[in-house]
Design a protein around this motif. Structure first.
Motif, mmCIF file in Angstrom:
data_model
loop_
_atom_site.group_PDB
_atom_site.id
_atom_site.type_symbol
_atom_site.label_atom_id
_atom_site.label_comp_id
_atom_site.label_asym_id
_atom_site.label_seq_id
_atom_site.Cartn_x
_atom_site.Cartn_y
_atom_site.Cartn_z
ATOM 1 N N ALA A 1 1.854 -11.425 6.798
ATOM 2 C CA ALA A 1 3.721 -11.969 6.270
ATOM 3 C C ALA A 1 2.713 -12.623 4.540
ATOM 4 C CB ALA A 1 3.475 -13.665 6.463
ATOM 5 N N VAL A 2 1.211 -12.948 4.834
ATOM 6 C CA VAL A 2 0.774 -13.715 3.500
ATOM 7 C C VAL A 2 0.794 -12.030 2.580
ATOM 8 C CG1 VAL A 2 -1.482 -14.595 2.341
ATOM 9 C CG2 VAL A 2 0.140 -15.328 4.381
ATOM 10 N N ALA A 3 0.366 -10.966 2.810
ATOM 11 C CA ALA A 3 0.381 -10.040 2.064
ATOM 12 C C ALA A 3 1.830 -9.811 1.359
ATOM 13 C CB ALA A 3 -0.551 -8.916 2.968
ATOM 14 N N VAL A 4 2.878 -9.370 2.311
ATOM 15 C CA VAL A 4 3.749 -9.406 1.236
ATOM 16 C C VAL A 4 4.538 -9.335 -0.024
ATOM 17 C CG1 VAL A 4 6.548 -8.847 2.031
ATOM 18 C CG2 VAL A 4 4.490 -8.513 3.467
ATOM 19 N N PRO A 5 3.868 -10.661 -0.131
ATOM 20 C CA PRO A 5 4.151 -10.355 -1.832
ATOM 21 C C PRO A 5 3.627 -10.305 -3.019
ATOM 22 C CG PRO A 5 4.579 -12.958 -0.139
ATOM 23 C CD PRO A 5 4.056 -12.249 0.833
ATOM 24 N N PHE A 6 2.195 -10.160 -2.641
ATOM 25 C CA PHE A 6 1.345 -9.650 -3.342
ATOM 26 C C PHE A 6 1.661 -7.881 -3.381
ATOM 27 C CE2 PHE A 6 -1.088 -13.339 -1.942
ATOM 28 C CZ PHE A 6 -0.925 -13.938 -3.228
ATOM 29 N N LYS A 7 2.087 -7.659 -2.026
ATOM 30 C CA LYS A 7 1.666 -5.980 -1.951
ATOM 31 C C LYS A 7 3.557 -5.461 -3.072
ATOM 32 C CE LYS A 7 1.070 -3.721 1.924
ATOM 33 N NZ LYS A 7 -0.775 -3.101 1.634
ATOM 34 N N GLN A 8 4.336 -6.501 -3.188
ATOM 35 C CA GLN A 8 5.735 -6.430 -3.088
ATOM 36 C C GLN A 8 5.694 -6.242 -4.598
ATOM 37 O OE1 GLN A 8 9.122 -8.903 -0.329
ATOM 38 N NE2 GLN A 8 9.459 -9.531 -3.067
ATOM 39 N N ASP B 1 -2.350 -8.951 -6.383
ATOM 40 C CA ASP B 1 -3.587 -10.549 -5.733
ATOM 41 C C ASP B 1 -2.515 -12.092 -6.260
ATOM 42 O OD1 ASP B 1 -4.794 -10.953 -7.797
ATOM 43 O OD2 ASP B 1 -6.424 -10.354 -6.718
ATOM 44 N N ARG B 2 -2.317 -11.859 -7.002
ATOM 45 C CA ARG B 2 -2.066 -13.801 -7.463
ATOM 46 C C ARG B 2 -0.607 -13.826 -8.219
ATOM 47 N NH1 ARG B 2 -5.594 -17.053 -10.484
ATOM 48 N NH2 ARG B 2 -7.110 -15.868 -10.396
ATOM 49 N N LEU B 3 -0.448 -14.573 -7.519
ATOM 50 C CA LEU B 3 1.677 -14.919 -7.649
ATOM 51 C C LEU B 3 1.449 -17.024 -8.184
ATOM 52 C CD1 LEU B 3 3.376 -13.490 -5.049
ATOM 53 C CD2 LEU B 3 2.953 -12.249 -7.397
ATOM 54 N N ALA C 1 -3.367 -5.307 -0.460
ATOM 55 C CA ALA C 1 -3.055 -3.714 -0.264
ATOM 56 C C ALA C 1 -3.764 -3.237 0.837
ATOM 57 C CB ALA C 1 -3.795 -2.696 -2.008
ATOM 58 N N ASP C 2 -4.453 -3.268 1.825
ATOM 59 C CA ASP C 2 -5.457 -3.101 2.773
ATOM 60 C C ASP C 2 -5.246 -2.904 3.759
ATOM 61 O OD1 ASP C 2 -7.148 -1.809 0.935
ATOM 62 O OD2 ASP C 2 -9.408 -3.754 1.239
ATOM 63 N N VAL C 3 -3.984 -4.209 3.788
ATOM 64 C CA VAL C 3 -2.858 -4.776 5.015
ATOM 65 C C VAL C 3 -1.630 -4.103 5.048
ATOM 66 C CG1 VAL C 3 -1.643 -6.376 6.344
ATOM 67 C CG2 VAL C 3 -3.504 -7.152 4.678
ATOM 68 N N ALA C 4 -1.990 -3.346 6.326
ATOM 69 C CA ALA C 4 -0.668 -2.622 6.470
ATOM 70 C C ALA C 4 0.659 -3.215 7.005
ATOM 71 C CB ALA C 4 -0.904 -1.329 8.069
ATOM 72 N N ALA D 1 10.303 -14.636 -2.968
ATOM 73 C CA ALA D 1 9.187 -13.839 -2.390
ATOM 74 C C ALA D 1 10.313 -13.798 -0.550
ATOM 75 C CB ALA D 1 8.697 -12.693 -2.764
ATOM 76 N N LEU D 2 9.177 -14.624 0.120
ATOM 77 C CA LEU D 2 9.245 -15.434 1.359
ATOM 78 C C LEU D 2 11.340 -15.626 1.650
ATOM 79 C CD1 LEU D 2 6.068 -16.195 1.990
ATOM 80 C CD2 LEU D 2 7.217 -13.773 2.311
ATOM 81 N N SER D 3 11.606 -16.383 0.966
ATOM 82 C CA SER D 3 12.995 -16.755 1.201
ATOM 83 C C SER D 3 14.164 -16.469 0.513
ATOM 84 C CB SER D 3 12.535 -18.109 0.619
ATOM 85 O OG SER D 3 12.492 -18.107 -0.675
ATOM 86 N N LEU D 4 14.285 -16.150 -0.643
ATOM 87 C CA LEU D 4 15.854 -14.872 -1.082
ATOM 88 C C LEU D 4 15.167 -13.624 -0.539
ATOM 89 C CD1 LEU D 4 15.771 -17.531 -4.565
ATOM 90 C CD2 LEU D 4 17.009 -17.320 -1.768
ATOM 91 N N ASP D 5 14.155 -13.186 -0.990
ATOM 92 C CA ASP D 5 13.719 -11.564 -1.399
ATOM 93 C C ASP D 5 13.660 -11.155 0.254
ATOM 94 O OD1 ASP D 5 13.775 -12.520 -3.853
ATOM 95 O OD2 ASP D 5 11.538 -11.249 -4.067
ATOM 96 N N ARG D 6 13.359 -11.665 1.072
ATOM 97 C CA ARG D 6 12.822 -11.244 2.295
ATOM 98 C C ARG D 6 13.659 -12.729 3.741
ATOM 99 N NH1 ARG D 6 9.930 -6.686 2.931
ATOM 100 N NH2 ARG D 6 8.697 -6.559 1.002
#
Length: 146
Positions: free
Chosen positions: A6-13, A17-19, A67-70, A27-32
């Motif tokens: 869950a934490v990786a998704v906004p960074f991957k998006q 590695d910094r937001l 990037a290493d998180v599937a 990213a977690l509330s409106l985008d997803r």
């Protein structure tokens, strides 16, 4: 680990590695639409407590390589990840991730706790150490609770 995903998704998006904290929350509330803004802020708190992110000058910085998180295609986080896990729960998760059977580990930890007269966290740390499983921060937290 669902929290890490869950934490990786906004960074991957965003491919970083910094937001900004607000960007992470959006990213977690409106985008997803996974969490409310308050829940997304709570996720940052939980992730920071677990050492997955750090807060630096209004930014949320990943302490791992996103990037290493599937991320499974149909992934949607469970609300339970917003709850702080105890040191025992974190150690048990590490044991299970290392291939140990959860029920056997719990039974053995309970036995150690009873025989040694220590907290469940101390018993779990000892059990993990004896099996070569690094439980790092959770073991330190258990030691502080003694």
């Amino acid at each position: 680990m669902s929290l890490e995903v869950a934490v990786a998704v906004p960074f991957k998006q965003r491919g970083t590695d910094r937001l900004g904290e607000g960007e992470f929350v959006v990213a977690l509330s409106l985008d997803r639409d996974w969490f409310s803004p308050d829940q997304a802020k709570r996720l940052i708190d939980v992730a920071a407590g677990r050492g997955l992110v750090a807060r630096e000058d209004g930014q949320v910085v990943a302490s791992f390589d996103p990037a290493d998180v599937a991320v499974p295609e149909d992934y949607e986080p469970d609300q339970s990840i917003l709850r702080e896990q105890s040191a025992f729960e974190r150690m048990l998760d590490a044991l299970v991730a290392a291939g140990h059977d959860k029920r056997e580990a719990v039974a053995a930890v309970n036995d150690l706790q009873r025989r040694l007269g220590v907290s469940v966290e101390a018993a779990a740390a000892l059990y993990a150490k004896r099996r070569g499983v690094d439980v790092g921060d959770a073991a330190r937290a258990a030691r502080e609770e003694l």
